[in-house]
Design an enzyme around this catalytic site. Structure first.
Site, PDB file in Angstrom:
ATOM      1  N   ASP A 212       0.860  -1.183   0.000  1.00 39.87           N
ATOM      2  CA  ASP A 212       0.000   0.000   0.000  1.00 39.87           C
ATOM      3  C   ASP A 212       0.899   1.235   0.000  1.00 39.87           C
ATOM      4  O   ASP A 212       2.085   1.153  -0.304  1.00 39.87           O
ATOM      5  CB  ASP A 212      -0.870  -0.053   1.276  1.00 39.87           C
ATOM      6  CG  ASP A 212      -2.181   0.706   1.156  1.00 39.87           C
ATOM      7  OD1 ASP A 212      -2.139   1.940   0.981  1.00 39.87           O
ATOM      8  OD2 ASP A 212      -3.236   0.065   1.259  1.00 39.87           O
ATOM      9  N   HIS A 246      -3.315   6.615   3.172  1.00 41.42           N
ATOM     10  CA  HIS A 246      -4.072   5.389   2.891  1.00 41.42           C
ATOM     11  C   HIS A 246      -3.420   4.172   3.559  1.00 41.42           C
ATOM     12  O   HIS A 246      -4.081   3.381   4.247  1.00 41.42           O
ATOM     13  CB  HIS A 246      -4.161   5.213   1.375  1.00 41.42           C
ATOM     14  CG  HIS A 246      -5.098   4.152   0.898  1.00 41.42           C
ATOM     15  ND1 HIS A 246      -4.736   2.818   0.836  1.00 41.42           N
ATOM     16  CD2 HIS A 246      -6.361   4.231   0.402  1.00 41.42           C
ATOM     17  CE1 HIS A 246      -5.750   2.120   0.318  1.00 41.42           C
ATOM     18  NE2 HIS A 246      -6.740   2.953   0.058  1.00 41.42           N
ATOM     19  N   ASN A 351     -13.979  -0.171  -5.922  1.00 46.62           N
ATOM     20  CA  ASN A 351     -15.007   0.808  -5.559  1.00 46.62           C
ATOM     21  C   ASN A 351     -15.784   1.355  -6.753  1.00 46.62           C
ATOM     22  O   ASN A 351     -16.161   2.513  -6.764  1.00 46.62           O
ATOM     23  CB  ASN A 351     -14.359   2.000  -4.842  1.00 46.62           C
ATOM     24  CG  ASN A 351     -13.812   1.642  -3.483  1.00 46.62           C
ATOM     25  OD1 ASN A 351     -14.006   0.532  -3.005  1.00 46.62           O
ATOM     26  ND2 ASN A 351     -13.134   2.581  -2.856  1.00 46.62           N
ATOM     27  N   SER A 421     -11.161  -0.663   0.357  1.00 50.73           N
ATOM     28  CA  SER A 421      -9.823  -0.541   0.965  1.00 50.73           C
ATOM     29  C   SER A 421      -9.875  -0.630   2.475  1.00 50.73           C
ATOM     30  O   SER A 421      -8.917  -1.059   3.107  1.00 50.73           O
ATOM     31  CB  SER A 421      -9.202   0.825   0.628  1.00 50.73           C
ATOM     32  OG  SER A 421      -8.575   0.810  -0.605  1.00 50.73           O
TER      33      SER A 421
END
Length: 469
Positions: A212, A246, A351, A421
């Site tokens: 990530d 994130h 998404n 996520s």
């Protein structure tokens, strides 16, 4: 409990790859591909030549391998630079034979001017007998992080009747762990985390790779549970991991320090003494760039991670890099560290509120996660399809910020995000809890079976999505 018997260790020398459906390069849209680069894998018959040959330059600056047909194409397309695709992974010489078995040493990135026709180039190289695979590098993105202003703490529901209640001051805002009806949610539309904490709260022997953005490893709520080596920045090819929102948020859901009288709780964050599962930061996104998706899973496996947590995907459905799928397969075969024979790769479903082949989530080597809100309804943005394995709370911040998932953010702050996520690390955290009490007793498939056979059935609430959540 019956004594559990782990399957025999995967024999050294095993290569197991999943399906690779053909991609018609002529139909790939421009926006799905990175500019100025293609990736080739040489035929193994050229191994000795590549091992011992010297890559050199022509007078015009193009690169020469010493393989006539390929050198001619390099000149034609203006290949100005060549890099070993798996360079970072190959630097770990402890596993050289294993890496060679998987053919990682046969892959090269060819760098060309930004305006080069990538489709023509990929097709030209693929016609050569010396080349086993020729492919573009497909564009990737972090899967949804709606950044909202930080919210003050607000009183929430109690935990009456539960044995374990952590002392983290914002735990009661984490409805996704224990839903008492916060923010007009449905009581018990959560992951039943306090009930799990009565059994185990984590184990330092379990390593979760957060593939990530970089984790803020100095965050007061994360530092105690960081993997000792911290991790690696695959974007800059350095050991300097840079904090990114994130990745820090995802990491906090997996293993923020629980019961340390500060901030939030993590799913597998221990009981406040820094004894949660270990977070390894495999940085593939910075705030301005990304890369290293094919190296991160190999690094994670070679450094004893058991769980690969991924909240990213491709920008367009139907496309994947074979080099990246090879790396995922490598992790699944060789991950596990000291606690499992093989690794488990967990991915956010995406998404786009759509069906379709959204890689890597839809890949057979991945366990994929859709998102729900605080009433066990499919989140408005979540992808859905028959390849989705499980759903978990991802939250919805679009009308009420606090209906999102609350976790850590850089600089010792916290905030609510929404997305598959955010759902994904709930599953990685629960998988880590299962491993925490069953070290070396379970296979990756056992973990998947436990996860999918002990969930709440949300299809009565989501009749339009039967079989797709």
């Amino acid at each position: 409990l019956n004594p559990l018997q782990a399957s025999a260790k995967v024999p050294e020398g095993t290569v197991i790859r999943g399906e690779r459906p053909p991609i018609d390069i002529s139909t790939v849209p421009d926006e799905a591909m990175e500019l100025g680069i293609i990736r080739i894998k040489f035929n193994r018959t050229l191994e000795n030549l590549l091992d011992n040959g010297m890559i050199s330059s022509n007078p015009d600056g193009t690169i020469r391998f010493g393989i006539a047909g390929i050198d001619q194409l390099n000149q034609q397309f203006g290949v100005s630079e060549v890099k070993k695709t798996f360079d970072v992974a190959l630097q770990n010489t402890k596993y050289t034979e294993r890496h060679r078995l998987w053919g990682f040493h046969l892959w090269y990135d060819l760098i060309v001017p930004a305006g080069t026709d990538i489709r023509s180039m990929v097709m030209a190289y693929s016609t050569k007998n010396e080349i086993e695979i020729s492919e573009p590098v497909y564009r990737k993105q972090l899967i949804g992080a709606d950044i909202n202003p930080l919210q003050p703490s607000s009183p929430g529901g109690g935990d009456a009747g539960l044995t374990y209640v952590p002392n983290d001051p914002r735990y009661n805002e984490q409805w996704h762990y224990h839903n008492t009806g916060q923010q007009s949610g449905t009581t018990d539309a959560d992951i039943d985390l306090p009930e799990a904490w009565d059994i185990t709260r984590g184990n330092t022997g379990v390593v979760v790779a957060i593939i990530d953005g970089g984790i803020d490893y100095t965050h007061a709520d994360l530092a105690a549970n960081m993997w000792p080596g911290i991790g690696y920045n695959f974007v800059t090819n350095s050991s300097v991991v840079t904090a990114q929102a994130h990745g820090t948020h995802v990491a906090g859901t997996v293993a923020a320090n629980t019961n340390n009288a500060a901030g939030v709780s993590g799913v597998a964050g221990g009981d406040g003494s820094g004894n949660g599962v270990r977070l390894m930061s495999c940085q593939v996104f910075t705030n301005s760039s990304n890369g290293g998706f094919e190296n991160a899973p190999i690094y994670a496996a070679d450094n004893d991670a058991a769980i690969s947590q991924n909240s990213w995907g491709y920008t367009s459905p139907g496309y994947f890099d074979q080099a990246v799928l090879d790396a995922i397969d490598y992790f699944n075969t060789n991950g596990g560290g000291a606690v499992m024979n093989g690794g488990i790769t967990i991915f956010a479903a995406g998404n786009s509120d759509s069906q379709g082949l959204w890689y890597p989530g839809c890949y057979s080597g991945c366990f994929s996660v859709a998102a729900t809100g605080n009433q066990d309804l499919k989140a408005w943005y979540s992808n859905f399809d028959t390849w989705v394995d499980i759903s978990a709370p991802g939250g919805e911040t679009n009308t009420v910020t606090e209906r999102g998932v609350l976790s850590t953010l850089p600089g010792n702050t916290y905030g609510f995000y929404q997305g598959t996520s955010m759902a994904c690390p709930h599953v990685s955290g629960v998988a880590a809890l299962i491993l925490s009490i069953a070290s070396n007793a379970l296979t990756p498939q056992d973990i998947k079976n436990i996860l999918t056979s002990t969930v709440d059935d949300i299809y009565p609430l989501n009749p339009g999505y039967a079989g797709m959540l």
